[in-house]
Every structure is written in structure tokens, then in C-alpha cells.
Design a protein around this motif. Structure first.
Motif, PDB file in Angstrom:
ATOM      1  N   LEU A  24     -54.361 -64.477  37.433  1.00  0.00           N
ATOM      2  CA  LEU A  24     -55.069 -63.212  37.620  1.00  0.00           C
ATOM      3  C   LEU A  24     -54.766 -62.245  36.469  1.00  0.00           C
ATOM      4  O   LEU A  24     -55.663 -61.602  35.925  1.00  0.00           O
ATOM      5  CB  LEU A  24     -54.663 -62.587  38.965  1.00  0.00           C
ATOM      6  CG  LEU A  24     -55.233 -61.192  39.224  1.00  0.00           C
ATOM      7  CD1 LEU A  24     -56.749 -61.237  39.330  1.00  0.00           C
ATOM      8  CD2 LEU A  24     -54.641 -60.586  40.488  1.00  0.00           C
ATOM      9  N   ASP A  25     -53.479 -62.164  36.098  1.00  0.00           N
ATOM     10  CA  ASP A  25     -53.094 -61.267  35.014  1.00  0.00           C
ATOM     11  C   ASP A  25     -53.814 -61.635  33.721  1.00  0.00           C
ATOM     12  O   ASP A  25     -54.326 -60.769  33.005  1.00  0.00           O
ATOM     13  CB  ASP A  25     -51.578 -61.326  34.787  1.00  0.00           C
ATOM     14  CG  ASP A  25     -50.808 -60.864  36.010  1.00  0.00           C
ATOM     15  OD1 ASP A  25     -51.193 -59.833  36.584  1.00  0.00           O
ATOM     16  OD2 ASP A  25     -49.839 -61.540  36.393  1.00  0.00           O
ATOM     17  N   LEU A  26     -53.829 -62.941  33.431  1.00  0.00           N
ATOM     18  CA  LEU A  26     -54.501 -63.392  32.213  1.00  0.00           C
ATOM     19  C   LEU A  26     -55.997 -63.098  32.288  1.00  0.00           C
ATOM     20  O   LEU A  26     -56.613 -62.697  31.302  1.00  0.00           O
ATOM     21  CB  LEU A  26     -54.254 -64.888  31.996  1.00  0.00           C
ATOM     22  CG  LEU A  26     -52.793 -65.247  31.702  1.00  0.00           C
ATOM     23  CD1 LEU A  26     -52.589 -66.744  31.670  1.00  0.00           C
ATOM     24  CD2 LEU A  26     -52.349 -64.634  30.378  1.00  0.00           C
ATOM     25  N   ALA A  27     -56.582 -63.243  33.496  1.00  0.00           N
ATOM     26  CA  ALA A  27     -58.008 -62.967  33.657  1.00  0.00           C
ATOM     27  C   ALA A  27     -58.308 -61.503  33.316  1.00  0.00           C
ATOM     28  O   ALA A  27     -59.302 -61.198  32.657  1.00  0.00           O
ATOM     29  CB  ALA A  27     -58.449 -63.277  35.083  1.00  0.00           C
ATOM     30  N   PRO A 343     -45.999 -56.119  40.240  1.00  0.00           N
ATOM     31  CA  PRO A 343     -46.515 -57.325  40.884  1.00  0.00           C
ATOM     32  C   PRO A 343     -47.750 -57.850  40.158  1.00  0.00           C
ATOM     33  O   PRO A 343     -48.329 -57.160  39.322  1.00  0.00           O
ATOM     34  CB  PRO A 343     -46.882 -56.837  42.280  1.00  0.00           C
ATOM     35  CG  PRO A 343     -47.210 -55.406  42.096  1.00  0.00           C
ATOM     36  CD  PRO A 343     -46.333 -54.911  40.999  1.00  0.00           C
ATOM     37  N   THR A 344     -48.141 -59.056  40.484  1.00  0.00           N
ATOM     38  CA  THR A 344     -49.351 -59.682  39.936  1.00  0.00           C
ATOM     39  C   THR A 344     -50.524 -58.719  40.007  1.00  0.00           C
ATOM     40  O   THR A 344     -50.706 -58.021  40.997  1.00  0.00           O
ATOM     41  CB  THR A 344     -49.676 -60.927  40.777  1.00  0.00           C
ATOM     42  OG1 THR A 344     -48.606 -61.838  40.608  1.00  0.00           O
ATOM     43  CG2 THR A 344     -50.962 -61.577  40.318  1.00  0.00           C
TER      44      THR A 344
ATOM     45  N   GLN B  47     -44.056 -60.248  51.007  1.00  0.00           N
ATOM     46  CA  GLN B  47     -42.876 -59.390  51.032  1.00  0.00           C
ATOM     47  C   GLN B  47     -42.148 -59.446  49.694  1.00  0.00           C
ATOM     48  O   GLN B  47     -41.616 -58.440  49.219  1.00  0.00           O
ATOM     49  CB  GLN B  47     -41.956 -59.816  52.186  1.00  0.00           C
ATOM     50  CG  GLN B  47     -40.943 -58.742  52.581  1.00  0.00           C
ATOM     51  CD  GLN B  47     -41.605 -57.387  52.895  1.00  0.00           C
ATOM     52  OE1 GLN B  47     -42.594 -57.317  53.623  1.00  0.00           O
ATOM     53  NE2 GLN B  47     -41.055 -56.310  52.332  1.00  0.00           N
ATOM     54  N   ASP B  48     -42.195 -60.614  49.043  1.00  0.00           N
ATOM     55  CA  ASP B  48     -41.555 -60.766  47.737  1.00  0.00           C
ATOM     56  C   ASP B  48     -42.144 -59.793  46.713  1.00  0.00           C
ATOM     57  O   ASP B  48     -41.422 -59.138  45.969  1.00  0.00           O
ATOM     58  CB  ASP B  48     -41.748 -62.202  47.210  1.00  0.00           C
ATOM     59  CG  ASP B  48     -40.689 -63.138  47.769  1.00  0.00           C
ATOM     60  OD1 ASP B  48     -39.815 -62.620  48.507  1.00  0.00           O
ATOM     61  OD2 ASP B  48     -40.750 -64.344  47.488  1.00  0.00           O
ATOM     62  N   ALA B  49     -43.505 -59.744  46.709  1.00  0.00           N
ATOM     63  CA  ALA B  49     -44.176 -58.874  45.750  1.00  0.00           C
ATOM     64  C   ALA B  49     -43.804 -57.424  45.995  1.00  0.00           C
ATOM     65  O   ALA B  49     -43.624 -56.638  45.064  1.00  0.00           O
ATOM     66  CB  ALA B  49     -45.687 -59.061  45.836  1.00  0.00           C
ATOM     67  N   ILE B  50     -43.705 -57.045  47.275  1.00  0.00           N
ATOM     68  CA  ILE B  50     -43.361 -55.654  47.603  1.00  0.00           C
ATOM     69  C   ILE B  50     -41.913 -55.365  47.227  1.00  0.00           C
ATOM     70  O   ILE B  50     -41.601 -54.321  46.648  1.00  0.00           O
ATOM     71  CB  ILE B  50     -43.637 -55.387  49.101  1.00  0.00           C
ATOM     72  CG1 ILE B  50     -45.150 -55.496  49.362  1.00  0.00           C
ATOM     73  CG2 ILE B  50     -43.118 -54.024  49.516  1.00  0.00           C
ATOM     74  CD1 ILE B  50     -45.548 -55.348  50.796  1.00  0.00           C
ATOM     75  N   ASN B  51     -41.047 -56.312  47.504  1.00  0.00           N
ATOM     76  CA  ASN B  51     -39.638 -56.127  47.138  1.00  0.00           C
ATOM     77  C   ASN B  51     -39.454 -55.990  45.637  1.00  0.00           C
ATOM     78  O   ASN B  51     -38.618 -55.229  45.168  1.00  0.00           O
ATOM     79  CB  ASN B  51     -38.793 -57.297  47.641  1.00  0.00           C
ATOM     80  CG  ASN B  51     -38.642 -57.282  49.150  1.00  0.00           C
ATOM     81  OD1 ASN B  51     -38.912 -56.261  49.797  1.00  0.00           O
ATOM     82  ND2 ASN B  51     -38.248 -58.412  49.720  1.00  0.00           N
ATOM     83  N   GLY B  59     -49.678 -53.074  44.186  1.00  0.00           N
ATOM     84  CA  GLY B  59     -51.004 -53.641  43.983  1.00  0.00           C
ATOM     85  C   GLY B  59     -52.053 -52.842  44.729  1.00  0.00           C
ATOM     86  O   GLY B  59     -53.092 -52.476  44.162  1.00  0.00           O
ATOM     87  N   LEU B  60     -51.770 -52.537  45.984  1.00  0.00           N
ATOM     88  CA  LEU B  60     -52.729 -51.801  46.803  1.00  0.00           C
ATOM     89  C   LEU B  60     -52.954 -50.404  46.237  1.00  0.00           C
ATOM     90  O   LEU B  60     -54.082 -49.956  46.039  1.00  0.00           O
ATOM     91  CB  LEU B  60     -52.206 -51.736  48.237  1.00  0.00           C
ATOM     92  CG  LEU B  60     -53.213 -51.318  49.297  1.00  0.00           C
ATOM     93  CD1 LEU B  60     -54.409 -52.255  49.293  1.00  0.00           C
ATOM     94  CD2 LEU B  60     -52.566 -51.314  50.678  1.00  0.00           C
ATOM     95  N   TRP B  61     -51.859 -49.697  45.961  1.00  0.00           N
ATOM     96  CA  TRP B  61     -51.968 -48.321  45.448  1.00  0.00           C
ATOM     97  C   TRP B  61     -52.745 -48.263  44.136  1.00  0.00           C
ATOM     98  O   TRP B  61     -53.731 -47.547  44.008  1.00  0.00           O
ATOM     99  CB  TRP B  61     -50.572 -47.722  45.221  1.00  0.00           C
ATOM    100  CG  TRP B  61     -49.954 -47.191  46.475  1.00  0.00           C
ATOM    101  CD1 TRP B  61     -48.981 -47.773  47.226  1.00  0.00           C
ATOM    102  CD2 TRP B  61     -50.277 -45.961  47.128  1.00  0.00           C
ATOM    103  NE1 TRP B  61     -48.670 -46.981  48.308  1.00  0.00           N
ATOM    104  CE2 TRP B  61     -49.458 -45.871  48.270  1.00  0.00           C
ATOM    105  CE3 TRP B  61     -51.188 -44.933  46.862  1.00  0.00           C
ATOM    106  CZ2 TRP B  61     -49.511 -44.781  49.138  1.00  0.00           C
ATOM    107  CZ3 TRP B  61     -51.241 -43.845  47.730  1.00  0.00           C
ATOM    108  CH2 TRP B  61     -50.408 -43.796  48.854  1.00  0.00           C
TER     109      TRP B  61
END
Lengths: 559, 108
Positions: A24-27, A343-344, B47-51, B59-61
Motif C-alpha cells: 500500500l505504501d509503495l502504491a 502505520p501502513t 492492535q499492533d498497528a495502533i500500538n 491511519g483512521l485520523w
């Protein structure tokens, strides 16, 4: 290693940063650059319809042109360099903004812009040509060409460093790949899409940078928590004005070098004579808009350090080993934070912003190198009087040559752990002497015809000599940055003496030739500035920008 | 626009192109696309991504805010499109730019 790549186990990368991006990041990166190239083709089509696409730019409000003014400068210098300086020297780096860039931009808007706009000169070299003589013009053009390829190399290096971390290829290969990429981008999109890209990139970089600031601050307990934890890490790391006495230990400099070197010589020199910045303001629709452009830009400029220096300082805490032997260089502070916390998706946006910013910076430097080389050197001194198509061809070839010279200078930049120091060194060699010739020529009408030439030559040589002596260990300063400030002061003052001596031997220009160029003889567009409402007055807004800086100083002192 | 100007067919076509190629159209479209692509993993964030992002669902924000900015720019260009330009005006502006623009300084 501070962080582990999730997708690859990269043994070799022990010394380098490895970004962990997924599909996704690369996209996102691919989509952005498809946009950039698409804009190039779209604008080319508009040109063939002979509709002036710049007119649609005129419907944009002043705050967008202000953003273009800022984002022309928001490249590698700001994002990698100033955060690296924040990590290395601490909060005192805010001086580069609050007594440096912001007052300089206000000065440009209030004092200098009427000269540029009123005298109808189109560039800094042209002003010097009319104010002094041909020799001054030539040496200014040569200095400009040299500095723009060196700065293009800094942007190219920054772009390659991100690419290296992205693809895991060696830096030398990344530099060549990036250079070819930028070359095809300039050839395809041309200058017009570069301007669009500059504004777009500003929004993308904000979308990537603001989340990093928020997360980094949350991790380190807010600004006060960050300062408390860093308070032990050395002299005056968290105090902007601590240790600036002459015997003090503030790593950025003492108060003399800060006020005269950093603020007056370096910052005023950069912002008031920089080709790219001044030309953006000059293309405004009237006298008052031209004066407002740098002042509108001063407000974001005052806020930016909070989003760049503070995360750089936080990186000291959050990225173990930063700037130490075996760890990541200071330049990697921001990309490393992004990699660790975003995050991604958000990471893809952030890296896109970085790549776009560095590419825009490289493109801007190559195209200004191109313009000055073709029109100020080739057309005047080497092959004058050829048809326009001939110079267009010279310009194209110059672009290719400029990119390849940029590859060589990128390796010089790669030798610096902190590229901001390198840039300030370049500014002390090149910008300060130009500023000297400019400001003296402007306020002192008796300054002789040949004095600008001698001022620039002596100023550049003395700044350069100071740096050589410092590198050889003959003289010492409290830090690399302090050397650039003192080098600037020495260059400015010896250049000034050279101008005084040269004036004795060369006759002043007749008054008739100085019209519009010298203080007291400027041709101001009085009618346009006389009846503006308060909120559009350059003086009122400029004062507000300075007050904002003072408040920000107070804030970081008490936090 | 206060005064209505009669546009030729070619001028009307150029005006449509000018609206389509307005900087705000590009920023709006880019941010809508980016916003959607960033929001999707944000909605189903592990949960990993949020942590990873200090307990914030970034991502949501970021996705929703980018989407909003994109919609803002698109509605701006729709509500306040660039003014139509007649061929004569465009020609005059092009001339002015040629004199002032890339030709470099005029030397005496």
C-alpha cells in the motif's frame, strides 16, 4: 539497531536505515508520481491551446502564493537538515527561524521589496549589473552557478538517502538512480509542473510530518516531558538563550555571532538575495501583494520549527544510538521516527512527501542553475547574439550537465553527518558577500562602480579562508555552526573594508544611472500601498510575525 | 464575474480545461485518493498497528482528515472556478510573461 525491519532481515543494514514499507505504501508513492507526470502532460496540452495557465494561478489567494514561497525552501534543508541540527544541538536551533528567517522575510517584505519591484529588475544579478558593473555581474553569476550545483547535490543526496533506505541499494547507486529520475522528471514536466508539485508536496509533507510530531511528543511526555528528560544530556540542550555569553557553552553560538552572523549576515543574506525566493514574490500581481508574499510566508515559517526541531530532539530519546559511532547519522532522525511510529498507509504518505520535497528542491536548483548559466553567462560572455532556439538548446544541454555535476556534489554532501552544517557553510561562502554588495549598494550611493566586485571577491575568500583554517585546526570555534557565523561576520566586514578601499579608486556612478536602485531614489508604487486595509498592511502583518516569534521564545522558555 | 463575457467555442473549451487543470483540482483529487487508501487500513487497524503509533489509530485520523481536505479543495474549485479568459487576454499575458519571465535580465 534501534528498529527491526519487519519484512527483511538485512544484515548489511547495520549502519543504515531500512524502511519497512508494504504494498500500500509503495502504491501511494507510485500514485503521487503518476500525478506529477500527468500534470506535466496536462500543462503541456494547455500551453498548446495558448491559454495562459498561469492565469488560473492568479485566482489563487495570497495564502497559496505564500505557501509556494515557503515550500520552495521546504526541502532537504528543513526536513532532514534542521531536524538533524535539533538532534545534534538542541532547542537553540530555533534561532535560525525566530531571529533568522522570520525577521529576514519581514525585512524583505517591508524594506527590500519596493526596490526590487519598483526598479523593475528581473533578477539579483541584473540589479548588481545596473548598480555596479559587468565584472560584478560576472562574479555574481559564477558564484550563483557554483552554489546552486552544490546545493542541488545536497538535495540529491537527501533523495538518495531515502531511496537507499527504501530499496536497500548502496548509496552510490541510489545517487545515480535518483539523478536519472530527477532528470526525466525535469525533462517531462518542465518548470510549470514543478511549481504545481511544490504546492502539492507542501500538503503531502504536512500530512506525513504532523502525525510524527504528535506521536513523538506523546511518547516523550509532551514538550515539557521531553525537555525534562533531555535536560541532563548536555550544556543548554533545552534552553535557547542559555550559555550564549562569550565564555558560555551554548553549542550554536554566542550572542554576537547569533545576532550579527546568524541573523544579519546569513539569514538576511539568504532570504533577501535568493534568486528563487525573490522571484516568487516578484511575480505577484501588484506592489502590495509582492510585499505581502514573504510576510505571509513568515507565519508558517515561525511554526515550522516546532514540527521539525522538536521531533529531531525527540529522536535523541526515541532512536537509541542516533549520531553516535555505529548508529544512524543525525540526518536520519525524521525518516527513522516515521519508520518506527507510522502505520501502513500513513508511512507511505510521509515517505512520498519526503521524496517529493527533495525532488522539488533538486529540480529548483537545477533549473535556476540552468537559467543563470544560459542567460547570464553563455548568452552574455560566451556566445552572444544567437537566435532564441539556440539558447533553448543550450538550456537543455545545461540541464543534463547540471544533473551530472549534481551527482558529483552529492558525494560531498554525503560526507557530512549533518547536512544543515554543510549548507550553512556554503551560505557563509556565497550568500553573505552577495548580500554585502547588495545592501551597501542600496544604502550608500557613493559606493564605486568597481566596489561590488571587490567586496564579493574578498568576502568569499575570507569566509572560505576562515573555514580552511578551522578545518586545519589553526583557529577554533565552539561548533561547526559557530564557525559559519563567524566566517560570515569576517567575510562581511573584510568585504566591507574592500568596498571602501575600492570606492577610493573607482568613480561613483552618475546619479542618473542610479534611479530606482538606491535609498532615497526608489520608485515606489505609492498609490497601491497607500490605501490598503490594516489586515493587508505589510508593516502591521510583519510586526505581528515578529511578535509571534517573541511569544514562541517565551513559550519554550517556560514550558 | 461581474460582467458576462461572450466566449467563443475555443475559449469555452480552454476554460473547461483551465478548471480541470486548476491546481486545486489536482490537490483535491490526490487527497481524496490518498484519504481513501489511508482510511481503509485505519478502519480495520490491528492492535499492533495502533500500538506502533503510541496507542493512536493514526491511519483512521490521517485518512479521514486527508479525505476532508481533498473534498474541501474539490468543492472550492467547483464553487469558485477560475475566471474565463479570452484569447486576447491570454495573448497579452503570454507576451508580458515572455518579456518578464524566462528571458533572463535585460542588459544595457
Amino acid at each position: 539497531m534501534a528498529f527491526t525491519a519487519t519484512t527483511f532481515s538485512n544484515v548489511e543494514a547495520a549502519a543504515g536505515l531500512r524502511l519497512s514499507l508494504n504494498g500500500l505504501d509503495l502504491a501511494l508513492i507510485v500514485i503521487y508520481f503518476t500525478f506529477v507526470i500527468g500534470i506535466g502532460f496536462a500543462l503541456r496540452r494547455l500551453i498548446t491551446t495558448s491559454t495562459d495557465f498561469f492565469l488560473s494561478g492568479r485566482s489563487l489567494p495570497a495564502w497559496i502564493t505564500g505557501i509556494a514561497f515557503i515550500s520552495a525552501n521546504l526541502g532537504a534543508i528543513e526536513i532532514l537538515g534542521m531536524s538533524a541540527s535539533g538532534a545534534q544541538y538542541g532547542i537553540s536551533i530555533v534561532h535560525y527561524y525566530w531571529i533568522g528567517a522570520v525577521p529576514a522575510m519581514v525585512f524583505l517584505g517591508i524594506v527590500m521589496m519596493p526596490f526590487y519591484y519598483g526598479s523593475r529588475v528581473r533578477s539579483v544579478p541584473e540589479y548588481l549589473h545596473r548598480r555596479y558593473d559587468r565584472k560584478t555581474h560576472l562574479v555574481n553569476a559564477l558564484i550563483f552557478v557554483l552554489s546552486s550545483v552544490l546545493i542541488a547535490g545536497v538535495n540529491l543526496y537527501a533523495l538518495s538517502a531515502v531511496l537507499e533506505a527504501l530499496l536497500g541499494i548502496p548509496l552510490a547507486a541510489a545517487i545515480v538512480v535518483s539523478a536519472l529520475f530527477v532528470l526525466s522528471y525535469i525533462m517531462l514536466g518542465g518548470l510549470s509542473s514543478a511549481i504545481y508539485n511544490e504546492v502539492m508536496q507542501f500538503f503531502v509533507i504536512c500530512a506525513g510530518l504532523i502525525p510524527v510530531v504528535i506521536v513523538a511528543l506523546k511518547e516523550s511526555g509532551g514538550i515539557s516531558g521531553l525537555f525534562a528528560k533531555l535536560g541532563t544530556s548536555g550544556h543548554d540542550f533545552t534552553s535557547a538563550w542559555g550559555g550564549v555569553g562569550l565564555g558560555g557553552h551554548n553549542p550554536v553560538g554566542d550572542w554576537i555571532s547569533l545576532v550579527f552572523g546568524l541573523s544579519f549576515c546569513l539569514s538576511f543574506g539568504y532570504w533577501t538575495t535568493n534568486f528563487a525566493e525573490v522571484q516568487r514574490a516578484m511575480s505577484a500581481k501588484d506592489d502590495n501583494s509582492a510585499r505581502l508574499t514573504p510576510i505571509v510566508g513568515a507565519f508558517p515559517k515561525a511554526i515550522i520549527p516546532l514540527g521539525i526541531i522538536i521531533p529531531g530532539m525527540a529522536a535523541v530519546l526515541l532512536i537509541p544510538g542516533l549520531g553516535e559511532g555505529g548508529g544512524l547519522p543525525f540526518n536520519d532522525a525524521i525518516p527513522a521516527l516515521m519508520n518506527k511510529y507510522l502505520p501502513t498507509g500513513v508511512l507511505g504518505v510521509a515517505i512520498t512527501g519526503l521524496l517529493a520535497a527533495f525532488m522539488a528542491g533538486m529540480a529548483a536548483n537545477v533549473s535556476s542553475f540552468n537559467a543563470v548559466w544560459t542567460y547570464d553567462i553563455w548568452q552574455i560572455y560566451i556566445r552572444p547574439g544567437r537566435p532564441d532556439s539556440y539558447y533553448l538548446r543550450v538550456g537543455r544541454i545545461t540541464t543534463v550537465v547540471g544533473v551530472f555535476v549534481g551527482i558529483l556534489t552529492a558525494f560531498i554532501a554525503a560526507g557530512y553527518n549533518n547536512i544543515a552544517n554543510y549548507l550553512q557553510t556554503l551560505f557563509s561562502f556565497f550568500n553573505v558577500p552577495i548580500f554585502l554588495a547588495f545592501i551597501v549598494g542600496m544604502v550608500w550611493r557613493k559606493a564605486g562602480r568597481g566596489s561590488g566586485f571587490w567586496g564579493m571577491i574578498v568576502g568569499t575568500l575570507v569566509s572560505f579562508g576562515t573555514w580552511v583554517l578551522y578545518k586545519q585546526g589553526v583557529v577554533s570555534f565552539r561548533s561547526d555552526l559557530a564557525e559559519t557565523q563567524w566566517g560570515a561576520i569576517f567575510g562581511f566586514s573584510t568585504g566591507l573594508i574592500a568596498m571602501l578601499i575600492a570606492t577610493i579608486f573607482s568613480p561613483p556612478k552618475p546619479i542618473s544611472e542610479l534611479k530606482g536602485l538606491v535609498l532615497g531614489m526608489q520608485e515606489q508604487d505609492v498609490q497601491a500601498s497607500a490605501h490598503v486595509p490594516l489586515y493587508k498592511s505589510p508593516v502591521v502583518l510583519g510586526t505581528a510575525a515578529l511578535v509571534l516569534c517573541a511569544l514562541l521564545y517565551a513559550y519554550i522558555a517556560v514550558v | 464575474m461581474a460582467a458576462k463575457v461572450e466566449l467563443t467555442r475555443e475559449e469555452a473549451r480552454n476554460w473547461r480545461l483551465a478548471k480541470l487543470f486548476d491546481l486545486r483540482t489536482f490537490i483535491g483529487a490526490l487527497f481524496v485518493i490518498f484519504g481513501i487508501l489511508v482510511t481503509i487500513p485505519g478502519i480495520s487497524a490491528s492492535q499492533d498497528a495502533i500500538n506502533k503509533a503510541a496507542g493512536i489509530n493514526l491511519g483512521l485520523w490521517v485518512g479521514v482528515i486527508m479525505l476532508a481536505i481533498g473534498v474541501f479543495f474539490l468543492s472550492w474549485v467547483l464553487l469558485k472556478p477560475p475566471a474565463p479568459v479570452t484569447t486576447a487576454e491570454a495573448e497579452a499575458a503570454r507576451k508580458a510573461r515572455e518579456e518578464f519571465g524566462t528571458q533572463g535580465p535585460a542588459h544595457h
